[in-house]
Design a protein around this motif. Structure first.
Motif, PDB file in Angstrom:
ATOM      1  N   ILE A   1       0.732  -1.219   0.094  1.00 53.92           N
ATOM      2  CA  ILE A   1       0.019  -0.072   0.016  1.00 53.92           C
ATOM      3  C   ILE A   1       1.014   1.114  -0.080  1.00 53.92           C
ATOM      4  CG2 ILE A   1      -1.646   1.454   1.517  1.00 53.92           C
ATOM      5  CD1 ILE A   1      -2.984  -1.217   2.336  1.00 53.92           C
ATOM      6  N   LYS A   2       2.025   1.252   0.769  1.00 51.84           N
ATOM      7  CA  LYS A   2       2.932   2.186   0.760  1.00 51.84           C
ATOM      8  C   LYS A   2       3.740   2.564  -0.604  1.00 51.84           C
ATOM      9  CE  LYS A   2       2.928   2.737   5.940  1.00 51.84           C
ATOM     10  NZ  LYS A   2       3.844   2.786   7.241  1.00 51.84           N
ATOM     11  N   HIS A   3       3.969   1.340  -1.042  1.00 53.61           N
ATOM     12  CA  HIS A   3       4.753   1.704  -2.128  1.00 53.61           C
ATOM     13  C   HIS A   3       4.374   1.315  -3.693  1.00 53.61           C
ATOM     14  CE1 HIS A   3       7.510   0.979   1.480  1.00 53.61           C
ATOM     15  NE2 HIS A   3       8.287   1.979   0.945  1.00 53.61           N
ATOM     16  N   LEU A   4       3.058   0.706  -3.573  1.00 57.37           N
ATOM     17  CA  LEU A   4       2.477   0.313  -4.930  1.00 57.37           C
ATOM     18  C   LEU A   4       1.485   1.207  -5.039  1.00 57.37           C
ATOM     19  CD1 LEU A   4       2.488  -1.528  -7.336  1.00 57.37           C
ATOM     20  CD2 LEU A   4       1.040  -2.998  -6.038  1.00 57.37           C
ATOM     21  N   PRO A   5       1.338   2.023  -6.303  1.00 57.06           N
ATOM     22  CA  PRO A   5       0.204   2.957  -6.689  1.00 57.06           C
ATOM     23  C   PRO A   5      -1.010   2.169  -7.213  1.00 57.06           C
ATOM     24  CG  PRO A   5       1.789   3.176  -8.240  1.00 57.06           C
ATOM     25  CD  PRO A   5       2.446   2.256  -7.229  1.00 57.06           C
ATOM     26  N   ALA A   6      -1.532   1.419  -6.365  1.00 55.80           N
ATOM     27  CA  ALA A   6      -2.630   0.635  -6.779  1.00 55.80           C
ATOM     28  C   ALA A   6      -4.139   0.640  -5.910  1.00 55.80           C
ATOM     29  CB  ALA A   6      -2.241  -1.048  -6.560  1.00 55.80           C
ATOM     30  N   PRO A   7      -5.024   0.316  -6.729  1.00 62.24           N
ATOM     31  CA  PRO A   7      -6.349   0.670  -5.828  1.00 62.24           C
ATOM     32  C   PRO A   7      -6.667  -0.276  -4.883  1.00 62.24           C
ATOM     33  CG  PRO A   7      -6.790   0.330  -8.271  1.00 62.24           C
ATOM     34  CD  PRO A   7      -5.616   0.045  -7.985  1.00 62.24           C
ATOM     35  N   LEU A   8      -7.158   0.435  -3.685  1.00 65.15           N
ATOM     36  CA  LEU A   8      -7.366  -0.605  -2.360  1.00 65.15           C
ATOM     37  C   LEU A   8      -8.084  -1.680  -2.768  1.00 65.15           C
ATOM     38  CD1 LEU A   8      -8.031   2.095   0.390  1.00 65.15           C
ATOM     39  CD2 LEU A   8      -5.892   0.862   0.093  1.00 65.15           C
ATOM     40  N   THR A   9      -8.884  -1.585  -3.835  1.00 64.49           N
ATOM     41  CA  THR A   9      -9.785  -2.798  -4.013  1.00 64.49           C
ATOM     42  C   THR A   9      -9.163  -4.031  -4.554  1.00 64.49           C
ATOM     43  OG1 THR A   9     -11.618  -1.115  -4.888  1.00 64.49           O
ATOM     44  CG2 THR A   9     -11.802  -3.496  -5.377  1.00 64.49           C
ATOM     45  N   VAL A  10      -7.805  -3.842  -4.892  1.00 61.09           N
ATOM     46  CA  VAL A  10      -6.904  -4.776  -5.117  1.00 61.09           C
ATOM     47  C   VAL A  10      -6.685  -5.800  -4.094  1.00 61.09           C
ATOM     48  CG1 VAL A  10      -4.625  -5.376  -5.964  1.00 61.09           C
ATOM     49  CG2 VAL A  10      -5.973  -3.788  -7.336  1.00 61.09           C
ATOM     50  N   TYR A  11      -6.349  -5.159  -3.066  1.00 59.21           N
ATOM     51  CA  TYR A  11      -5.973  -5.877  -1.795  1.00 59.21           C
ATOM     52  C   TYR A  11      -7.337  -6.818  -1.227  1.00 59.21           C
ATOM     53  CZ  TYR A  11      -2.067  -2.751  -2.377  1.00 59.21           C
ATOM     54  OH  TYR A  11      -1.113  -2.057  -2.952  1.00 59.21           O
ATOM     55  N   ALA A  12      -8.548  -6.354  -1.495  1.00 62.57           N
ATOM     56  CA  ALA A  12      -9.692  -6.917  -0.905  1.00 62.57           C
ATOM     57  C   ALA A  12      -9.856  -8.112  -1.883  1.00 62.57           C
ATOM     58  CB  ALA A  12     -11.062  -5.894  -1.133  1.00 62.57           C
ATOM     59  N   LEU A  13      -9.818  -7.877  -3.211  1.00 62.36           N
ATOM     60  CA  LEU A  13     -10.028  -8.982  -4.472  1.00 62.36           C
ATOM     61  C   LEU A  13      -8.777 -10.059  -4.119  1.00 62.36           C
ATOM     62  CD1 LEU A  13     -10.913  -6.658  -7.563  1.00 62.36           C
ATOM     63  CD2 LEU A  13     -12.251  -8.251  -6.084  1.00 62.36           C
ATOM     64  N   ARG A  14      -7.657  -9.605  -3.775  1.00 67.20           N
ATOM     65  CA  ARG A  14      -6.684 -10.487  -3.425  1.00 67.20           C
ATOM     66  C   ARG A  14      -7.011 -11.574  -2.343  1.00 67.20           C
ATOM     67  NH1 ARG A  14      -0.768  -8.977  -1.035  1.00 67.20           N
ATOM     68  NH2 ARG A  14       0.258 -11.105  -1.004  1.00 67.20           N
ATOM     69  N   THR A  15      -7.726 -10.945  -1.186  1.00 67.66           N
ATOM     70  CA  THR A  15      -8.167 -11.759  -0.158  1.00 67.66           C
ATOM     71  C   THR A  15      -9.176 -12.653  -0.723  1.00 67.66           C
ATOM     72  OG1 THR A  15      -7.635 -10.221   1.355  1.00 67.66           O
ATOM     73  CG2 THR A  15      -9.058 -11.631   2.148  1.00 67.66           C
ATOM     74  N   VAL A  16     -10.415 -12.352  -1.357  1.00 64.16           N
ATOM     75  CA  VAL A  16     -11.286 -12.984  -1.706  1.00 64.16           C
ATOM     76  C   VAL A  16     -10.858 -14.222  -2.880  1.00 64.16           C
ATOM     77  CG1 VAL A  16     -13.654 -13.093  -3.109  1.00 64.16           C
ATOM     78  CG2 VAL A  16     -13.189 -11.219  -1.355  1.00 64.16           C
ATOM     79  N   TRP A  17      -9.911 -13.762  -3.633  1.00 65.86           N
ATOM     80  CA  TRP A  17      -9.398 -14.776  -4.721  1.00 65.86           C
ATOM     81  C   TRP A  17      -8.633 -15.809  -4.144  1.00 65.86           C
ATOM     82  CZ3 TRP A  17     -10.148 -17.098  -8.990  1.00 65.86           C
ATOM     83  CH2 TRP A  17      -8.855 -17.487  -9.659  1.00 65.86           C
ATOM     84  N   ARG A  18      -7.924 -15.476  -2.945  1.00 64.09           N
ATOM     85  CA  ARG A  18      -7.228 -16.528  -2.225  1.00 64.09           C
ATOM     86  C   ARG A  18      -8.230 -17.432  -1.568  1.00 64.09           C
ATOM     87  NH1 ARG A  18      -4.218 -13.375   0.754  1.00 64.09           N
ATOM     88  NH2 ARG A  18      -5.605 -13.187   2.429  1.00 64.09           N
TER      89      ARG A  18
END
Length: 301
Positions: free
Chosen positions: A112-129
């Motif tokens: 989050i601090k170093h990658l300019p990505a949407p926060l939704t990416v991390y939520a989708l990462r969790t659900v995909w896992r």
């Protein structure tokens, strides 16, 4: 502006920006898909059978509890074991999204601090896992259905002796697909909403963990609602009011929209209505949280 807080007049605090974050996050499928897959590989690195430990763990749990509770409730193992198996598969997916969702942004602090990505990416990462883990667990479902296929395809079979008669496995098994999609969408908004709250208030994850343990015993996973209406080991009758114990538990409806089709059980419309209503309300709440606090998450982690 105080230390660790985004300015109150931050121009990013608009619903347009919040929705744009969701839209760009969904489109970044290569990113969250890769991250979620790497999570599974990392968790079982240097393991002999790798992710199959997920399947083995589910099989042992389902068989052990299925054999135990079928004796306690005096039910037929041929229908009760599949019932518990599918219940645990769906439950683990839901609980995984809730528990790991509260920790999503905290555990992704570096990115989050170093990658300019949407926060939704991390939520989708969790659900995909969690989806990948469910896919492994569904292997147990396939084996169990193959073993007890005759029991599950018999029209009028029951989960508990004297309980509600079920139509049996048929084409309605396909309804499990939209059921899963609904659960997954809820997993995303839960991860976004609870993730933001837990990032600000670090006491939330242990509270959620404690509540989940309590809710489990109030959810028909290792027991059937037939027992509440007087069926099975308890006999009697006239206990339909006791079904409120299950009906007032929202997680029961989420489990049913996927479990019922997979087992050829009665697919009640009210489960779909309740899950659909929660999906809309929860998504709106998550969008509000994203609008107001999305820009503050990097300050809080």
């Amino acid at each position: 502006m105080t230390t660790g807080e985004a300015p109150l007049d931050n121009p990013s605090r608009t619903f347009g920006r919040a929705w744009d974050d969701v839209r760009r996050g969904v489109r970044a499928v290569d990113l969250w898909g890769h991250l979620g897959w790497q999570d599974i590989k990392q968790r079982y690195r240097r393991s002999v059978i790798g992710p199959l430990w997920i399947t083995l763990s589910m099989a042992v749990t389902a068989i052990g509890l299925g054999l135990l509770y079928s004796q306690l409730f005096k039910t037929t193992i041929g229908t009760f074991l599949p019932y518990i198996t599918v219940g645990f598969i769906v439950w683990n997916f839901i609980v995984g999204c809730v528990i790991e969702g509260t920790d999503t942004f905290i555990s992704n602090e570096g990115l989050i601090k170093h990658l300019p990505a949407p926060l939704t990416v991390y939520a989708l990462r969790t659900v995909w896992r969690q989806t990948l883990m469910m896919a492994h667990n569904l292997m147990v479902y396939v084996v169990v259905v193959a073993i007890f296929f005759t029991n599950l395809t018999a029209a009028g079979y029951t989960i508990s002796d004297g309980g509600t008669q079920q139509p049996g496995l048929s084409w309605t098994v396909l309804l499990a697909v939209p059921g899963f999609l609904l659960i997954a969408v809820n997993g995303v908004w839960v991860t976004l909403l609870f993730g933001i709250i837990a990032t600000r208030y670090r006491d939330i994850p242990p509270v959620i963990n404690a509540l989940i343990q309590l809710v489990f015993f109030g959810t028909p996973i290792v027991w059937s609602t037939d027992l509440l209406t007087g069926g099975g080991a308890f006999g009697g009758g006239g206990g339909h009011w006791r079904v409120l114990i299950a009906e007032l538990n929202p997680l029961y409806h989420f489990v049913e929209v996927m479990r019922a089709p997979l087992l050829g059980m009665v697919v009640s419309w009210h489960h779909w209505a309740i899950v659909g209503g929660i999906t809309v309300i929860g998504s709106l709440l998550a969008l509000v949280a994203m609008r107001n606090y999305r820009a503050r998450v990097p300050y809080w982690v």
